[in-house]
Design a protein around this motif. Sequence first.
Motif, short mmCIF file in Angstrom:
data_model
loop_
_atom_site.label_atom_id
_atom_site.label_comp_id
_atom_site.label_asym_id
_atom_site.label_seq_id
_atom_site.Cartn_x
_atom_site.Cartn_y
_atom_site.Cartn_z
N ARG A 271 0.84 -1.20 0.00
CA ARG A 271 0.00 0.00 0.00
C ARG A 271 0.88 1.25 0.00
NH1 ARG A 271 -5.18 -1.65 3.82
NH2 ARG A 271 -6.36 -2.63 2.13
N PHE A 272 2.10 1.06 -0.30
CA PHE A 272 3.11 2.08 -0.54
C PHE A 272 4.16 1.42 -1.41
CE2 PHE A 272 3.44 0.16 3.67
CZ PHE A 272 4.67 -0.48 3.61
N ILE A 273 5.18 2.17 -1.79
CA ILE A 273 6.22 1.66 -2.69
C ILE A 273 7.53 1.61 -1.92
CG2 ILE A 273 7.49 2.05 -4.83
CD1 ILE A 273 5.07 3.65 -5.84
N GLU A 274 8.21 0.47 -2.00
CA GLU A 274 9.46 0.26 -1.26
C GLU A 274 10.65 0.27 -2.22
OE1 GLU A 274 9.14 -3.48 0.70
OE2 GLU A 274 7.58 -2.82 2.09
N MET A 275 11.63 1.12 -1.94
CA MET A 275 12.90 1.16 -2.67
C MET A 275 13.89 0.25 -1.95
SD MET A 275 12.26 3.22 -5.12
CE MET A 275 10.50 3.53 -5.27
N ARG A 276 14.38 -0.81 -2.63
CA ARG A 276 15.02 -1.92 -1.93
C ARG A 276 16.45 -2.21 -2.37
NH1 ARG A 276 12.24 -5.64 0.49
NH2 ARG A 276 13.47 -7.28 -0.49
N GLY A 277 17.10 -1.33 -3.12
CA GLY A 277 18.35 -1.71 -3.76
C GLY A 277 19.63 -1.38 -3.05
N ALA A 278 19.59 -0.78 -1.84
CA ALA A 278 20.80 -0.21 -1.25
C ALA A 278 21.34 -1.03 -0.09
CB ALA A 278 20.52 1.22 -0.77
N ASP A 279 22.68 -1.12 -0.02
CA ASP A 279 23.35 -1.62 1.18
C ASP A 279 23.18 -0.60 2.30
OD1 ASP A 279 24.29 -3.57 -0.54
OD2 ASP A 279 26.41 -3.02 -0.36
N VAL A 280 23.07 -1.08 3.53
CA VAL A 280 23.02 -0.16 4.65
C VAL A 280 24.39 0.52 4.82
CG1 VAL A 280 23.78 -1.65 6.58
CG2 VAL A 280 22.02 0.08 6.96
N GLY A 281 24.38 1.68 5.44
CA GLY A 281 25.61 2.39 5.75
C GLY A 281 25.45 3.12 7.06
N ASP A 282 26.24 4.14 7.27
CA ASP A 282 26.18 4.90 8.52
C ASP A 282 24.93 5.78 8.53
OD1 ASP A 282 26.73 7.26 7.03
OD2 ASP A 282 28.88 6.99 7.30
N PRO A 283 24.63 6.47 9.63
CA PRO A 283 23.41 7.28 9.69
C PRO A 283 23.27 8.29 8.56
CG PRO A 283 24.26 6.97 11.90
CD PRO A 283 25.29 6.39 10.96
N GLY A 284 24.39 8.89 8.14
CA GLY A 284 24.32 9.84 7.04
C GLY A 284 23.88 9.19 5.74
N MET A 285 24.32 7.96 5.52
CA MET A 285 23.92 7.24 4.31
C MET A 285 22.46 6.78 4.39
SD MET A 285 26.37 7.35 2.11
CE MET A 285 26.25 5.96 0.96
N ILE A 286 22.00 6.46 5.58
CA ILE A 286 20.59 6.09 5.73
C ILE A 286 19.70 7.28 5.37
CG2 ILE A 286 18.83 5.45 7.43
CD1 ILE A 286 21.01 3.75 8.81
N ALA A 287 20.06 8.46 5.86
CA ALA A 287 19.30 9.66 5.50
C ALA A 287 19.42 9.96 4.01
CB ALA A 287 19.78 10.85 6.33
N ALA A 288 20.61 9.74 3.45
CA ALA A 288 20.83 10.02 2.03
C ALA A 288 19.96 9.15 1.14
CB ALA A 288 22.30 9.82 1.69
N GLN A 289 19.75 7.90 1.54
CA GLN A 289 18.91 7.02 0.72
C GLN A 289 17.49 7.54 0.65
OE1 GLN A 289 16.42 4.51 1.45
NE2 GLN A 289 16.69 3.04 -0.22
N ALA A 290 16.97 7.99 1.79
CA ALA A 290 15.63 8.58 1.78
C ALA A 290 15.59 9.85 0.95
CB ALA A 290 15.18 8.86 3.22
N ALA A 291 16.59 10.71 1.11
CA ALA A 291 16.61 11.97 0.37
C ALA A 291 16.68 11.75 -1.13
CB ALA A 291 17.79 12.83 0.84
#
Length: 455
Positions: A318-338
């Motif tokens: 009921r939403f769309i999930e973007m699933r292609g990224a390796d996890v990283g540090d907090p800055g990279m987690i925010a960057a994926q959303a941005a």
Amino acid sequence: MARDESDATPLTTRDELIEWFAAGEKPKDAFVIGTEHEKVPFYRASLAPVPYEGERGIGALLDGVRKATGWEPIVDAGRVIGLAAAQGGGAISLEPGGQFELSGAPLPDVHATTIELARHLDAARAAADPLGIGFLTLGMSPKWTRGETPVMPKSRYRIMKGYMPKVGTLGLDMMLRTATVQVNLDFASEADMVRKMRVGLALQPVATALFANSPFTDGRPNGFLSFRSEIWRHTDPDRTGMLPRAFEPGFGYEAYADWLLDVPMYFVKRGETYHDVSGASFRDLMEGRLAALPGERATRSDWANHASTAFPEVRLKRFIEMRGADVGDPGMIAAQAAFWVGLLYDDAALDAALDLVDGWDAAAREALRAEVPRRALEAEIAGRRLRDVARDALAIAEAGLRARGRRDAQGRDETLHLAPLHAIAAGRTRAEDLLALYEGPWNGSVDPAFGACTF
């Protein structure tokens, strides 16, 4: 997915399956952002994996976070296997190998997701530190073999663990040893969903390249920059991949529902019991013809749970999930959303992103998907280096975020969260940085990663 659905409303027609997706539509001014990330726990003293049991195990870690947050336990067969905040305020769940996952609350902007993440990490560290537990900021556990990795006591995982080797060669590695970050985004209509799915699928390899962060396996380089991504190519062809039908004329809720109907089932949950129906057809459940559960018919929760067991590079629920990224540090987690919010939540940016991928056919998209895990930004598509495509995508995302105009307490818009990705597009991936450390100051050992790559 932190908690499997429990809605016993019967489903009797195919139209109801299609309507379940349509019910996710929201007006644009109600769009929110949901981030999820996994992190691999380890014992700081021994660099060993963390089992569920024991005074210093994952169960104890969950109990510590529960005390710190007041979140309610999620119980499976008498064991706590997750935590849930009140009123849909997020959840913590366990992936099969003990990966500790935060499924964030629906929030209005990327700034809010960074605050949520900081609070979660504070609570996780407060519970983990007395137990001697740390968390890796890597897309795959770098040291332990599959056999050395503990398995969490979660019923659905026992079923998946038995089924995975029947359909792929690396499905157990996906379950036990990988860690990802994703962002979940809304859609306003069927047409809006289709546009976002097409951009998301076409550009998912760009995200994989920018976030490549899993170059080590079993204590040595594995030959890839994102081995997590490569693992998914060898997990289960029935339920993974680039979903080429999303680019076909007429794609929409109906076509996705028909694809999902063809994805073999894992389980049917009744009460607290998970019934193993792996390989069976949802159509048979609709008709009451499942061999393992004769006469049992589909419910709304069965469809929701089944949707959570399909793993294309972009997943529709009921939403769309973007699933292609390796996890990283907090800055990279925010960057994926941005990155994805900038591309998909502004109409002009979405148009520009569609233009960017226009002309890429299914063969080109598949070839890129196959090349990216090893070459990341040095891969090519349509005669262009992926690094150049990534720069274009980042410019579009930046314009989209500026147009949104969501500002934090210091007056900064969401473009500030793209900074790590601009640096990578101009230089090296995190995986390449790690390999340089391995060949240099780390003297051919992955052990220093347990100090350098932690939350």
